[in-house]
Scaffold this active site. Structure first.
Site, mmCIF file in Angstrom:
data_model
loop_
_atom_site.group_PDB
_atom_site.id
_atom_site.type_symbol
_atom_site.label_atom_id
_atom_site.label_comp_id
_atom_site.label_asym_id
_atom_site.label_seq_id
_atom_site.Cartn_x
_atom_site.Cartn_y
_atom_site.Cartn_z
ATOM 1 N N LYS A 13 0.829 -1.221 0.000
ATOM 2 C CA LYS A 13 0.000 0.000 0.000
ATOM 3 C C LYS A 13 0.859 1.265 0.000
ATOM 4 O O LYS A 13 0.574 2.209 -0.706
ATOM 5 C CB LYS A 13 -0.904 0.044 1.249
ATOM 6 N N LYS A 39 4.319 1.934 12.018
ATOM 7 C CA LYS A 39 5.692 1.812 11.508
ATOM 8 C C LYS A 39 6.188 3.138 10.947
ATOM 9 O O LYS A 39 7.368 3.352 10.782
ATOM 10 C CB LYS A 39 5.750 0.752 10.403
ATOM 11 N N ASP A 126 -5.501 -4.408 8.076
ATOM 12 C CA ASP A 126 -6.932 -4.705 8.021
ATOM 13 C C ASP A 126 -7.703 -3.722 8.886
ATOM 14 O O ASP A 126 -7.134 -3.032 9.715
ATOM 15 C CB ASP A 126 -7.133 -6.131 8.561
#
Lengths: 792, 426
Positions: A13, A39, A126
């Site tokens: 992504k 992250k 998710d």
């Protein structure tokens, strides 16, 4: 326009969104890319490989008056603005809350005033909780791209995301399509094609696997910057052009139509329905629901090949036909036949039965509520241990609420005079210390702060600590037991007890009180031997203004039997009395409530204790029975006869003072509970006539185990206001007793309340007798009661 | 000590301070029961305590603050289903403005409250507070919720009414808020002014909608109203008056506020100042008679635990007007930094720097000023001979006569309580 990118973790992504941002920036668009992953590496490729400070780090390090948007926005490739929300370390805190807080901060600092053409949100993995779903909300995402490969788990995640989007959808569609970031797997394209058809979405870009991505990444750049002439760079440029089309034409967006799990398995894994037990259940469910709308694969989509950019197609929903061209169709959503069941296989039968309504529109099945929270219950228990400090692991609101609830009885007791006030400024009440979890503790985990608070307390000489957790600390998963264990190593002589009730996550007030008592019971020394003439009192209430007075009455009654109180478990109990708990031979239950019965069972089981079951007596008859039974149980050879006779003489003499005023007067009693035997005894002892007892329908006092009222009592259950009015008219009582005094003037009858928290002991009824005898000589309706009506 | 409420409680009581508005708490019963009790105690709406009068799924026998009674499953699965049912239940009962406020726990699960409002068809009359804050001071909860409410009401620019003012920054959490409103209305009427809306204490939605017509906003507790006043200035160019001394406690601060208001509106402050002057005179004779034989109240010591904007003018007035000795002055969280600095500077300048930021329980004084529980504790510990409850939580005294500690009426009440407090403790 605001666009969110969702997809399984590690699917690419960040690479896709950074390259798209670069392509859009290259075309002159004013871009903001917001990385929403703890992250914080979403924008790295736009910034030459540089990592930037995150919003959450910035909020932690910068005082509110010095915070500004400039400290959070960083310029990258072709002026693209970059923001990273950041988040906690893996396994601690609440990353979802982190996203919520970051978005709130960005809004507060004026991100909406910055002139931007397109904002891209790159969101972690998710949609696992509400926090991660924030970018899906209407105010953030106008369009959502699903990034996936052809692996089952990636498609599974994409389908889950569609479910998340559907939860947020109102009328307008928002799904922009599927971006295939290919892994180069066998039949990957076919699987994606099948999925795209099934969910009614186009594949808007197909990015082939290529090693130039890793070469560009090594350079800390996007393909657009590092390899502007590459074929893959062109794919992103085309995707950018498609985004620009969407900006102008929202009809290029689609409704979210996720598949059921079994459908997905069948579609992607090719698993036969017959192999799957869950499908049987699903079909049964469909039959139940009478769902006839089925999904037939559209012939027009068969054999369709993936192009780099697929033009959106029109999909036909056979069931209603209205879904043709769902893209941009504002009316389709919310219609079950279109949005909820097109991919549900047809039921075997053709019977027409009503279908289940989507969530929220049908009658909700609601659970029985919890009364209060376990946190408050546990703290109420541990607070009663003199000299102990209860550390409240949660935000200040929880400390405020519980300290407010405990303050009145605490101040009445005056026990703080004994325990001192050292270091009071940090405590909610002497004995309560709040961790005061702030936003950053919620996001990053609050254990560090908890440890600091415990250490401060222990360093100041505290030796006994209880640590109780609240809902927020429970929700973010703070492990208070671990923090306590660490502290025990540092302070081996201290006794520290974690009580991880997590607010009301584990139960209600009663449960928490019980859990708190259990922890306090760990202080009991099992080796202590019995001593004659000692009893423990178990389960006083600690909230009623009468608690201390009632204890003194019981203490006096016990003295009359030659007994002394060893430990009040738990009411303002000293540590030494708890430790020596087993000195007492008998344990007396103060009240017969559910939590006290649970406590009785627990203490009996763990310490082999004997209990005297009869709760604190109220009224003459009850007190006589209590004294007789207690004397008998203790087999002291003590004859309670003279003691009882002396009490009876006093009682009768007092009653005879009032009975001349009350004898023959008619009484109607209306109560929420049957726990009124002492009131009825008093009525009889005074020679009054009990015309009826009406018990109202309520849950009050239902946790008590009560003896049934005598058969000759004219008892009516589920008594109503209407019955009361009729009885007053027909039975013409002189006095009506009820839980709450009526406020509407009643001309013909005196009314009074039944004490909610009666005085215990032999003389309980005398207070009532005295009051009633004067009451009947007072005006039936006091003047003020006429002043409450509406003005004429 | 943490007897004082925080942002979550303040947020709820901001909305509950509006006559025709109701809070719907998206949270567990533990949070609900306390706040229902608190709202009813601070701004009573019903006459009876009979729980049977308030039966219904979300009420739990209490009139105010219905809730979704969340449990663990709702935290996992989301709370929207219950919330939608609560919304439709409450919406049917009346036409109140509604506010859905998340409990601290509920704010973590990220439920999309706006969608629930839309589904329930109440978006136009309902706004949401997703997170009132974790351990934030009460003023922040008050201001943030107040601003969200004003944004929701979408106030229109109205023609200016030259004699109309709003009072901003008064919560029903404040001790004697009703009497304070009455006193300010009386004093302002002496300047020929009428009060439009009081944000947010016993005001109506209609008054709030018309609040943009005010000629001036008077900020009472700066920490509760400064941002809101700024919002009005930016949106509607309404100027605001803010007393640099904090709330109008004592004659000097009252006069200063009246002068500021008059200056802002270009009117003559004399009628109101004359009224203050008369009160000064009448209290002089009583103080003089008491002082002549006792030498008091000069030299008597005091401690304070209150909001900075109350503690500062009170300490200043006790020192300068009555000659009393500050022994401990502790302010509550979230105070105006400017006023906090003024308080500190004042104590240092007068040689009482040790009194600044000192907890009252460390000093034995003649009279203490604090919330009801702190006073109970101080009295029990022998830390004060007399005490005056100037903020909440309250010990529970039921007032029949409306009272205030502000303005002329408030100053006289303070004098009466201080002198008699000292007298009875001798």
């Amino acid at each position: 326009m605001q666009i969110a990118f969702y997809g399984k973790g590690g699917i690419g992504k960040s690479t896709v969104s950074a390259n798209l941002s670069a392509a859009l920036a290259e075309s002159g668009k004013r871009i903001l890319q917001v990385g929403c992953d703890p992250k914080s590496d979403s924008t790295r490729l736009l910034l030459g490989g540089r990592k930037i400070p995150t919003v959450l780090d910035y909020l932690r390090k910068t005082s509110p008056d010095k915070q500004s948007l400039e400290g959070l926005l960083f310029k990258g490739f072709k002026g693209a603005a970059c923001v990273e929300t950041g988040g906690p370390k893996p396994g601690v805190g609440c990353a979802g809350r982190g996203i919520l807080s970051s978005f709130e901060a960005l809004a507060r600092l004026g991100i909406r005033d910055v002139p931007l053409d397109i904002v891209l949100y790159d969101v972690l993995g998710d949609v696992v909780c509400g926090g991660f779903a924030v970018p899906l909300r209407r105010e953030y995402a106008d369009a959502v791209f699903l990034v996936t490969s052809g692996e089952f788990m990636a498609i599974y995640a994409a389908n889950n995301i569609l479910r998340g989007i559907k939860n947020f959808e109102d009328s307008a569609p928002r799904v922009a399509g599927i971006i295939l970031n290919s892994r180069g797997l066998e039949a990957e394209d076919q699987r994606i094609l099948a999925f795209s058809k099934a969910v009614g979405l186009p594949v808007v870009a197909s990015i082939p696997r290529s090693e130039i991505f890793s070469r560009a990444e090594k350079a800390g750049k996007t393909l657009i910057e590092a390899f502007p002439e590459s074929e893959n760079a062109e794919i992103f440029r085309e995707l950018a052009r498609h985004v620009e089309k969407i900006v102008k034409d929202r009809s290029l967006l689609y409704h979210a139509r996720p598949l059921e799990d079994w459908e997905l398995e069948e579609l992607v894994l090719g698993r036969s329905p017959e192999d799957n037990a869950s499908i049987f259940m699903q079909r049964e469910f469909e039959k139940e629901a009478g769902c006839e709308s089925g999904f037939e694969e559209e012939a027009g989509l068969e054999g369709r090949t993936i192009r780099t950019i697929n033009e959106p197609e029109e999909y036909l929903c056979e069931t209603c036909g209205a879904c043709k061209g769902e893209a941009g169709d504002a009316s389709g959503s919310g219609n079950l036949s279109c949005s909820d069941s097109p991919r549900v296989k047809p039921a075997l039968g053709k019977e027409k039965v009503s279908v289940l309504a989507p969530s929220g529109s049908g009658p909700a099945i609601l659970k029985a509520p919890l009364y209060g929270c376990a946190f408050a219950g546990a703290v109420t228990a541990t607070f009663q241990v003199n000299g102990a400090l209860t550390v409240l692991h949660g935000p200040r609101s929880c400390a405020h609420i519980i300290s407010d609830a405990l303050a009145s009885s605490f101040l009445r007791s005056g026990s703080f005079k004994k325990t001192g006030v050292k270091g009071l400024e940090e405590q909610a009440l002497p004995g309560l210390l709040s961790v005061d979890m702030e936003e950053e503790d919620i996001i990053f985990g609050g254990l560090e702060k908890l440890s600091c608070r415990m250490e401060e307390a222990l360093a100041s000489g505290r030796k006994l600590l209880f640590v109780v957790s609240t809902c927020p600390s429970g929700i973010i998963g703070d492990d208070i037991e671990k923090a306590v264990l660490k502290m025990k190593h540092l302070y081996p002589k201290a006794r520290i007890f974690p009580i991880p009730v997590d607010g009301n996550l584990t139960g209600d007030f009663s449960y928490g009180f019980f859990e708190g008592c259990k922890k306090v019971a760990e202080l009991i020394d099992p080796a202590v031997g019995q001593e004659e003439g000692l009893v423990n009192i178990i389960g006083e209430r600690n909230f009623s203004p009468r608690d201390e007075e009632n204890f003194r009455i019981i203490e006096k009654l016990l003295e009359g039997l030659g007994l002394r109180v060893n430990c009040r478990f738990l009411s303002r109990a000293d540590l030494s009395s708890i430790r020596d708990f087993k000195k007492a031979r008998f344990n007396l239950l103060a009240y017969n409530s559910l939590e006290n019965r649970m406590l009785r069972d627990y203490l009996s089981e763990h310490f082999g204790l004997d209990f005297f079951e009869h709760p604190f007596p109220v009224g003459f008859r009850d007190s006589s029975q209590w004294v007789k039974a207690l004397a008998k149980s203790l087999t002291l050879g003590h004859n309670p006869g003279p003691f009882l006779e002396a009490r009876e003489q006093i009682y009768r003499a007092e009653i005879s003072k009032y009975s001349p005023y009350l004898k023959g007067k008619k009484v109607l009693v209306v109560s929420y509970s049957q726990d009124i035997g002492w009131v009825l005894d008093t009525v009889r002892d005074l020679g009054m006539e009990l015309v009826k007892v009406g018990i109202r329908a309520s849950s009050f006092g239902k946790d008590k185990q009560l003896d049934p009222l005598p058969d000759d009592i004219p008892l009516v259950n589920n008594y109503t206001d209407l019955q009361r009015a009729e009885d007053i008219k027909c039975l013409k009582p002189d006095l009506v007793l009820s839980g709450y005094a009526p406020l509407i003037p009643e001309e013909d009858v005196h009314c009074d309340t039944i004490p909610f928290s009666p005085k215990v002991g032999f003389m309980s009824g005398l207070e009532l007798a005295k009051r009633w005898s004067t009451l009947l000589r007072l005006p039936v309706v006091e003047g003020w009661k006429y002043d409450g009506g509406e003005e004429e | 000590m943490i007897f004082s409420p925080d942002a979550f409680t303040a947020s709820i009581l901001t909305v509950e301070g509006i006559k025709d508005a109701s809070v719907l708490l998206n949270g567990p019963t533990g949070c609900k029961i306390y706040h229902s009790f608190l709202s009813d105690r601070h701004f009573p709406r019903g006459a009876s305590h009979d729980p049977m009068a308030f039966q219904g799924e979300f009420y739990f026998g209490q009139l105010r603050v219905p809730s979704t009674y969340l449990d663990w499953e709702d935290y996992v699965e989301g709370s929207l289903e219950k919330l939608e049912k609560l919304l439709s239940t409450v919406a049917e009962k009346n036409n109140d403005l509604l506010a859905v406020i998340n409990s601290p726990g509920a704010s973590l699960i990220g439920d999309d409250l706006e969608t629930a409002l839309k589904k329930s068809g109440v978006s136009e009359r309902c706004f949401t507070v997703d997170c009132a804050g974790f351990s934030l001071p009460a003023p922040i909860g008050f201001e943030n919720t107040g601003l969200a409410l004003l944004e929701h009401l979408d106030l229109k620019s109205l023609s200016r009414k030259e004699n109309r003012v709003n009072i901003i920054g008064l919560s029903i959490l404040h001790k004697h808020w009703e009497g304070t409103v009455a006193e300010l209305k009386k004093l302002l009427s002496l300047l020929g002014l009428e009060v439009g809306a009081v944000l947010f204490a016993d005001t109506s939605v209609e008054e709030l909608k018309n609040s943009s017509s005010a000629a001036c906003n008077i900020v009472l507790f700066p920490e509760y109203g400064q941002k809101i006043a700024e919002w009005y200035r930016e949106r509607f160019e309404i100027p605001s008056v803010l007393s640099p001394m904090g709330v109008p406690v004592g004659f000097d601060a009252t006069e200063q506020l009246l002068r500021e208001v008059a200056k802002c509106l270009g009117i003559d402050p004399s009628p109101a100042l004359n009224f203050v002057r008369a009160a000064r005179k009448s209290s002089y004779s009583k103080l003089a008679r008491y002082h002549s034989f006792s030498g008091l109240p000069k030299g008597t010591s005091f401690s304070i635990r209150a909001e900075a904007s109350f503690a500062y003018p009170l300490a200043l007035w006790l020192y300068s007007y009555l000659g009393m000795v500050p022994s401990a002055v502790k302010t509550l969280p979230g105070g105006s930094p400017k006023i906090e600095a003024s308080l500190r500077a004042f104590l240092i300048e007068k040689g009482f720097e040790n009194a600044y930021d000192r907890e009252p329980e460390y000093e034995k004084v003649d009279i203490a000023f604090a919330d009801g529980y702190t006073l109970g504790l101080l009295k029990g510990l022998g830390c004060c001979k007399a005490g005056l409850e100037i903020c909440t939580p309250s010990e529970g005294y039921i007032d029949f006569i409306p009272k205030t500690y502000m303005g002329v009426e408030g100053t006289l009440l303070l004098l009466e309580k201080i002198i008699n407090g000292i007298r009875s403790s001798l």
